[in-house]
Design a protein around this motif. Sequence first.
Motif, PDB file in Angstrom:
ATOM      1  N   CYS A  91     -45.814   1.442 -73.478  1.00  0.00           N
ATOM      2  CA  CYS A  91     -44.603   0.754 -73.027  1.00  0.00           C
ATOM      3  C   CYS A  91     -43.834   0.164 -74.207  1.00  0.00           C
ATOM      4  O   CYS A  91     -42.635  -0.046 -74.128  1.00  0.00           O
ATOM      5  N   GLU A  93     -43.929  -2.780 -75.227  1.00  0.00           N
ATOM      6  CA  GLU A  93     -43.501  -4.169 -74.996  1.00  0.00           C
ATOM      7  C   GLU A  93     -44.644  -5.138 -74.719  1.00  0.00           C
ATOM      8  O   GLU A  93     -44.495  -6.339 -74.915  1.00  0.00           O
ATOM      9  N   CYS A  94     -45.764  -4.635 -74.225  1.00  0.00           N
ATOM     10  CA  CYS A  94     -46.833  -5.551 -73.807  1.00  0.00           C
ATOM     11  C   CYS A  94     -47.519  -6.147 -75.046  1.00  0.00           C
ATOM     12  O   CYS A  94     -47.259  -5.751 -76.184  1.00  0.00           O
ATOM     13  N   CYS A  97     -49.308  -3.454 -77.165  1.00  0.00           N
ATOM     14  CA  CYS A  97     -48.359  -2.593 -77.888  1.00  0.00           C
ATOM     15  C   CYS A  97     -47.755  -3.344 -79.064  1.00  0.00           C
ATOM     16  O   CYS A  97     -47.580  -2.789 -80.148  1.00  0.00           O
ATOM     17  N   CYS A 105     -52.607  -0.067 -74.253  1.00  0.00           N
ATOM     18  CA  CYS A 105     -51.398  -0.602 -73.606  1.00  0.00           C
ATOM     19  C   CYS A 105     -51.767  -1.114 -72.209  1.00  0.00           C
ATOM     20  O   CYS A 105     -52.505  -0.465 -71.482  1.00  0.00           O
ATOM     21  N   THR A 107     -49.806  -1.784 -69.587  1.00  0.00           N
ATOM     22  CA  THR A 107     -48.913  -1.573 -68.433  1.00  0.00           C
ATOM     23  C   THR A 107     -48.742  -0.127 -67.983  1.00  0.00           C
ATOM     24  O   THR A 107     -48.223   0.109 -66.901  1.00  0.00           O
TER      25      THR A 107
END
Length: 391
Positions: A91, A93-94, A97, A105, A107
């Motif tokens: 993603c 963004e998590c 990550c 990751c 999500t």
Amino acid sequence: MKALVWHGKEDIRCDTVTDPEIQDPRDAIVKVTSCAICGSDLHLFHNFIPGMLPGDIMGHETMGEVVEVGSGVNGKLKKGDRIVVPFTIICGECDQCRRGNFSVCETTNRKRHLADKVFGHTTAGLFGYTHLTGGYPGGQAEYLRVPFANATHIKVPAGIPDEQLLFLSDIFPTGWQAAVQCDIEPTDTVAIWGCGPVGQMAIRSAILLGANQVIAIDCLPERLSMAEAGGATTIDFETESVVERLQELTDGKGPEKCIDCVGMESHVMPSLPDTLLDRAKQMVMAESDRPHVLREMIYVCRPGGIISVAGVYSGLSDMLPMGAFMNKGLTMRTGQTHVNRWTDDLLRRIEEGEIDPSFVITHTVPLSEGPEMYQVFRDKRDSCVKVVLKP
Ligand SMILES: [Zn+2]
Ligand SMILES: [Zn+2]
């Protein structure tokens, strides 16, 4: 479109299936120009990893041309871009990550409840790799839907052939990460078990990272000679004692760094009784993995050394010598590959001609011949080391 579809144990067929479509604004659709069969696909072929369902599309080493982009990809990709698709869906963004731990990751696994239950925590969604990792259709197909496409891609330049770039999707960064995890010092001997495609990449990586001596262990002549061509000293475990030879080659001290590029389906042979026991336990589902290589690495590794595991394990391994592991002060590093963590460095090395990962390819065939090539690759017939499929 045509795709290689899993129907059950040792039953993969080239079927006509529905074309993928944009399902989420962050999706992109890729027209596949090249894809490959990976050693870890064989674990699915043999049905050793749970969570495959009839109808699942195989494949996680894919590249091609972007033909459709969702509205949420935000200019990160456009039609016509040439991309390699990393096997890990990320993603970007998590928390994980952001730390560069892309293969965990938090999500992208859309079936995370399954992974939470089996592993304690979810890991990233993977293409074509069981419902434990999201049940996403894979890329041994004419088209691939790439979810989270704004983050999940590697843009590659024109002018370099597919064959040199395709392995940025998995085996090149996987071999590289296995070597990097060893913190290689110029005086080190690095021993590498398994000279399949990932082992070959680990050998080249350990040499690029400056190891004093790289020793490669396998039993197939074509893989051993490829390892030798890459700069390794080789051991054929069918005709030599691995432990004795490693002692000889290191003045009795043992290799400082050991890399497992074999994983859960270690070679079974009568002169190694633990492998027979593992095989029997695996057949009655009393153990999921055959960890002969792990045992051997722990035994032979020099005290204070590092064991790096790139081979795939799925569940439970019996009789690991924890006494030796603890008393020798060994460190074990593991992990599915954080592909995008290594991409910039490795792409630059390919562009500058420092390495050409296409050396590993022995077979290039149309996608329709994929099912047969799973068997050829599994049986190592025709000196098969790595298969590239052209849809
Ligand atoms: Zn793979
Ligand atoms: Zn993430």
